[in-house]
Design an enzyme around this catalytic site. Structure first.
Site, mmCIF file in Angstrom:
data_model
loop_
_atom_site.group_PDB
_atom_site.id
_atom_site.type_symbol
_atom_site.label_atom_id
_atom_site.label_comp_id
_atom_site.label_asym_id
_atom_site.label_seq_id
_atom_site.Cartn_x
_atom_site.Cartn_y
_atom_site.Cartn_z
ATOM 1 N N ARG A 43 27.954 35.062 23.061
ATOM 2 C CA ARG A 43 26.575 35.487 23.331
ATOM 3 C C ARG A 43 26.064 34.919 24.651
ATOM 4 O O ARG A 43 25.305 35.584 25.385
ATOM 5 C CB ARG A 43 25.669 35.064 22.163
ATOM 6 C CG ARG A 43 25.945 35.899 20.893
ATOM 7 C CD ARG A 43 25.524 35.160 19.647
ATOM 8 N NE ARG A 43 25.562 35.971 18.442
ATOM 9 C CZ ARG A 43 26.666 36.225 17.725
ATOM 10 N NH1 ARG A 43 27.841 35.769 18.118
ATOM 11 N NH2 ARG A 43 26.597 36.950 16.614
ATOM 12 N N GLY A 94 36.994 40.504 17.079
ATOM 13 C CA GLY A 94 36.046 41.460 16.504
ATOM 14 C C GLY A 94 34.659 41.270 17.099
ATOM 15 O O GLY A 94 33.938 42.242 17.363
ATOM 16 N N SER A 96 26.355 41.320 8.101
ATOM 17 C CA SER A 96 27.230 41.127 9.267
ATOM 18 C C SER A 96 26.406 40.824 10.512
ATOM 19 O O SER A 96 25.645 41.670 10.995
ATOM 20 C CB SER A 96 28.075 42.378 9.497
ATOM 21 O OG SER A 96 28.680 42.289 10.776
ATOM 22 N N GLN A 108 27.698 40.489 13.339
ATOM 23 C CA GLN A 108 28.255 41.288 14.434
ATOM 24 C C GLN A 108 27.531 42.634 14.513
ATOM 25 O O GLN A 108 27.211 43.110 15.598
ATOM 26 C CB GLN A 108 29.754 41.498 14.236
ATOM 27 C CG GLN A 108 30.536 40.203 14.407
ATOM 28 C CD GLN A 108 32.027 40.399 14.258
ATOM 29 O OE1 GLN A 108 32.500 41.489 13.929
ATOM 30 N NE2 GLN A 108 32.775 39.336 14.479
ATOM 31 N N ASP A 168 33.510 32.439 7.693
ATOM 32 C CA ASP A 168 34.772 32.141 8.389
ATOM 33 C C ASP A 168 35.495 30.924 7.817
ATOM 34 O O ASP A 168 36.610 30.623 8.225
ATOM 35 C CB ASP A 168 34.499 31.896 9.880
ATOM 36 C CG ASP A 168 34.106 33.178 10.590
ATOM 37 O OD1 ASP A 168 34.453 34.267 10.110
ATOM 38 O OD2 ASP A 168 33.425 33.086 11.636
ATOM 39 N N LYS A 190 38.792 40.786 7.874
ATOM 40 C CA LYS A 190 38.758 39.840 9.004
ATOM 41 C C LYS A 190 40.055 39.993 9.805
ATOM 42 O O LYS A 190 40.724 41.007 9.697
ATOM 43 C CB LYS A 190 38.558 38.415 8.477
ATOM 44 C CG LYS A 190 37.199 38.209 7.816
ATOM 45 C CD LYS A 190 36.079 38.347 8.812
ATOM 46 C CE LYS A 190 34.711 38.208 8.181
ATOM 47 N NZ LYS A 190 33.631 38.540 9.118
ATOM 48 N N ARG A 240 42.036 38.146 4.322
ATOM 49 C CA ARG A 240 42.111 36.700 4.052
ATOM 50 C C ARG A 240 42.218 36.373 2.567
ATOM 51 O O ARG A 240 42.679 35.277 2.213
ATOM 52 C CB ARG A 240 40.927 35.973 4.700
ATOM 53 C CG ARG A 240 41.082 35.921 6.202
ATOM 54 C CD ARG A 240 40.006 35.122 6.899
ATOM 55 N NE ARG A 240 40.351 35.010 8.313
ATOM 56 C CZ ARG A 240 39.481 34.746 9.270
ATOM 57 N NH1 ARG A 240 38.207 34.554 8.981
ATOM 58 N NH2 ARG A 240 39.879 34.650 10.526
ATOM 59 N N ARG A 255 42.769 31.314 11.530
ATOM 60 C CA ARG A 255 42.165 30.444 10.502
ATOM 61 C C ARG A 255 43.104 30.221 9.309
ATOM 62 O O ARG A 255 43.015 29.202 8.626
ATOM 63 C CB ARG A 255 40.813 30.997 10.064
ATOM 64 C CG ARG A 255 39.806 31.036 11.211
ATOM 65 C CD ARG A 255 38.372 31.105 10.756
ATOM 66 N NE ARG A 255 37.510 31.586 11.820
ATOM 67 C CZ ARG A 255 37.030 30.834 12.820
ATOM 68 N NH1 ARG A 255 37.325 29.560 12.879
ATOM 69 N NH2 ARG A 255 36.253 31.360 13.748
HETATM 70 C C1 S3P Z 1 30.543 36.497 13.967
HETATM 71 C C2 S3P Z 1 30.170 37.032 12.769
HETATM 72 C C3 S3P Z 1 31.056 37.062 11.600
HETATM 73 C C4 S3P Z 1 32.230 36.118 11.742
HETATM 74 C C5 S3P Z 1 32.857 36.182 13.085
HETATM 75 C C6 S3P Z 1 31.850 35.842 14.165
HETATM 76 C C7 S3P Z 1 29.608 36.545 15.096
HETATM 77 O O1 S3P Z 1 31.554 38.390 11.438
HETATM 78 O O2 S3P Z 1 33.197 36.388 10.752
HETATM 79 O O3 S3P Z 1 33.941 35.270 13.183
HETATM 80 O O4 S3P Z 1 29.809 35.820 16.086
HETATM 81 O O5 S3P Z 1 28.639 37.313 15.007
HETATM 82 P P1 S3P Z 1 30.696 39.474 10.592
HETATM 83 O O6 S3P Z 1 29.403 39.536 11.230
HETATM 84 O O7 S3P Z 1 31.452 40.763 10.697
HETATM 85 O O8 S3P Z 1 30.671 38.925 9.203
#
Ligand code: S3P
Length: 438
Positions: free
Chosen positions: A27, A94, A167, A169, A315, A342, A346, A387
């Site tokens: 970010r 991701g 999420s 993300q 995570d 993931k 996992r 991980r």
């Molecule tokens: C993350 C959000 C998580 C996490 C990833 C980092 C982020 O994913 O698993 O390692 O930085 O926003 P999700 O938002 O898909 O759960």
């Protein structure tokens, strides 16, 4: 590094600082790249995931200088990014792919995002659909997977969206697109997820309003450069929280760890299991809470993990499963189907590995039941998931024999230097060429 080899046992002692937070590192690069002025970042994670984000922004014309974990970003302004000459390679990340997709949706040029085998199989519909609802034009592979091509010059409308899954993300992708939309966007989550994007946007001068599980923000606002000190990553610290808990006679201090309440599920879960964890010197650094964490050996017991804590520890489950295998009694995890999408599945991969070590497990579609008990040694395949590799390295402390882990190169995506730091803290761990058949 392609393999890790661990002898059983070890006492975990001393004081260590794990690398910078991965989520905040992504970010920091993205927001400072579209801010006006120069931002100075310290504590940047020099892992492949966050470096991929950095390279992508450089390819879009942003001048970024890096010396170790210190990065200076000369922001291009909200509309200053340029068309990259090549596809943008997100590797295993991701977060990089989903967040940059949101950013690209608002640009004037076309760009293509690609990833490695794991990332190319991960679900992107969750971000493509709401971005299309905002007016973005995105081409994907059948099944809504990467490579993804975002076509430029789309006029984005604001969105009022309830995310179907918890999420950060997805939320962050939409907030980045919302910066380019004309009007106020509202995003509502089914459960609280990490809020680093919201906090950092506010730091850059963009008034984001968070009310419970709802975030709202208006587009078109210029961001102003700021300096960012990135705390140590609680997701990296988590391996050592479990290590010191399950090793005998241990006491470890983890320095300067980010303890944002949307990330501390691992501490809460371990404490419910009987862990001895103390937070010292709690302070606020640039809008993110930080603390030194002291963890001592403890007898852990199995629990039913409260579902509300799942997104706050999403995570950390691979290493929490190791804690559960070392605990007395049964641990039950439910409401965690996200773990199946993931870097690897996992639930499946941890269940396989724990079974190899003789631990009784009952995987389910949305979680797992783990029966604590003795662990043997053996050869574990991490399936290229950083991980998983690190979680089984920690399991070696309680294993009855030599433990070998295959396919560990991706540890560098989130935790460069893991093996050396773990060895320094007391694990009997070393790198291996990964050829365990000879
Ligand atoms: C993350 C959000 C998580 C996490 C990833 C980092 C982020 O994913 O698993 O390692 O930085 O926003 P999700 O938002 O898909 O759960």
């Amino acid at each position: 590094m392609s393999g890790i080899e661990c002898l059983p046992g070890g006492t975990v002692k001393g004081s260590i600082r794990v690398p910078g937070d991965k989520s905040i590192s992504h970010r920091a690069i993205i927001l400072s790249s579209i801010a006006q002025g120069t931002s100075h970042i310290s504590g940047f994670l020099q892992g492949e995931d966050s470096l991929n984000t950095l390279k992508a922004l450089q390819s879009m014309g942003v001048t970024i200088e890096r010396e170790g974990d210190r990065v200076s970003v000369h922001g291009a302004g909200l509309h200053g990014l340029k068309k990259p000459a090549n596809t943008l390679d997100m590797g295993n990340s991701g977060t990089a792919m989903r967040l940059l997709l949101g950013l690209l949706a608002g640009q004037s040029f076309d760009a293509t995002l690609v990833g490695d085998e794991s990332l190319s199989a991960r679900p992107m519909k969750r971000v493509i659909e709401p971005l299309q609802a905002m007016g973005a034009r995105i081409n994907s592979q059948s099944g809504c997977t990467a490579p993804l091509t975002v076509l430029g010059q789309s006029k984005l409308s604001p969105i009022n969206y309830h995310t179907p899954m918890a999420s950060a993300q997805v939320k962050s992708c939409l907030l980045l697109a919302a910066l380019y939309a004309d009007g106020e966007s509202i995003i509502v989550e089914p459960a609280t997820t990490r809020d680093h994007t919201e906090r950092m946007l506010r730091g850059f001068g963009c008034p984001v309003v968070s009310e419970g599980r709802q975030v709202s923000m208006s587009g078109g606002q210029e961001l102003n450069a700021m300096d960012i000190e990135i705390p140590a990553d609680i997701s990296a610290a988590a391996f050592f929280l479990v290590a010191a808990s399950i090793a005998t006679d241990s006491e470890l201090t983890l320095e300067h760890v980010g303890v944002n309440p949307t990330r501390t599920g691992v501490i809460e879960i371990l404490r419910l299991m009987g862990a001895d964890i103390t937070l010292l010197n709690q302070r606020d650094i640039g809008g993110e809470p930080v603390a030194d964490i002291v963890v001592r050996s403890a007898s852990l017991h199995g629990i039913n993990i409260p579902e509300a804590l799942v997104p706050l520890a999403i995570d950390e489950f691979p290493v929490l499963f190791v804690a559960a295998a070392c605990a007395e009694g049964e641990t039950l995890l439910t409401g965690a189907s996200e773990l199946r999408v993931k870097e690897s599945d996992r639930i499946e991969v941890m269940a396989q590995g724990l079974s190899t070590l003789g631990v009784r497990v009952e995987p389910r579609p949305d979680g797992i039941k783990i029966f604590g008990g003795p662990m043997a040694g053996g050869v574990i395949n991490s399936h290229g998931d950083h991980r998983i590799a690190m979680a089984f390295s920690i399991a070696s402390i309680a294993a009855g024999d030599l433990l070998r882990i295959e396919d560990c190169t991706n540890v560098n995506t989130s935790f460069p230097g893991f093996v050396n730091l773990a060895a320094g803290a007391g694990l009997k761990i070393s790198m291996h060429d990964g050829n365990f058949n000879t």
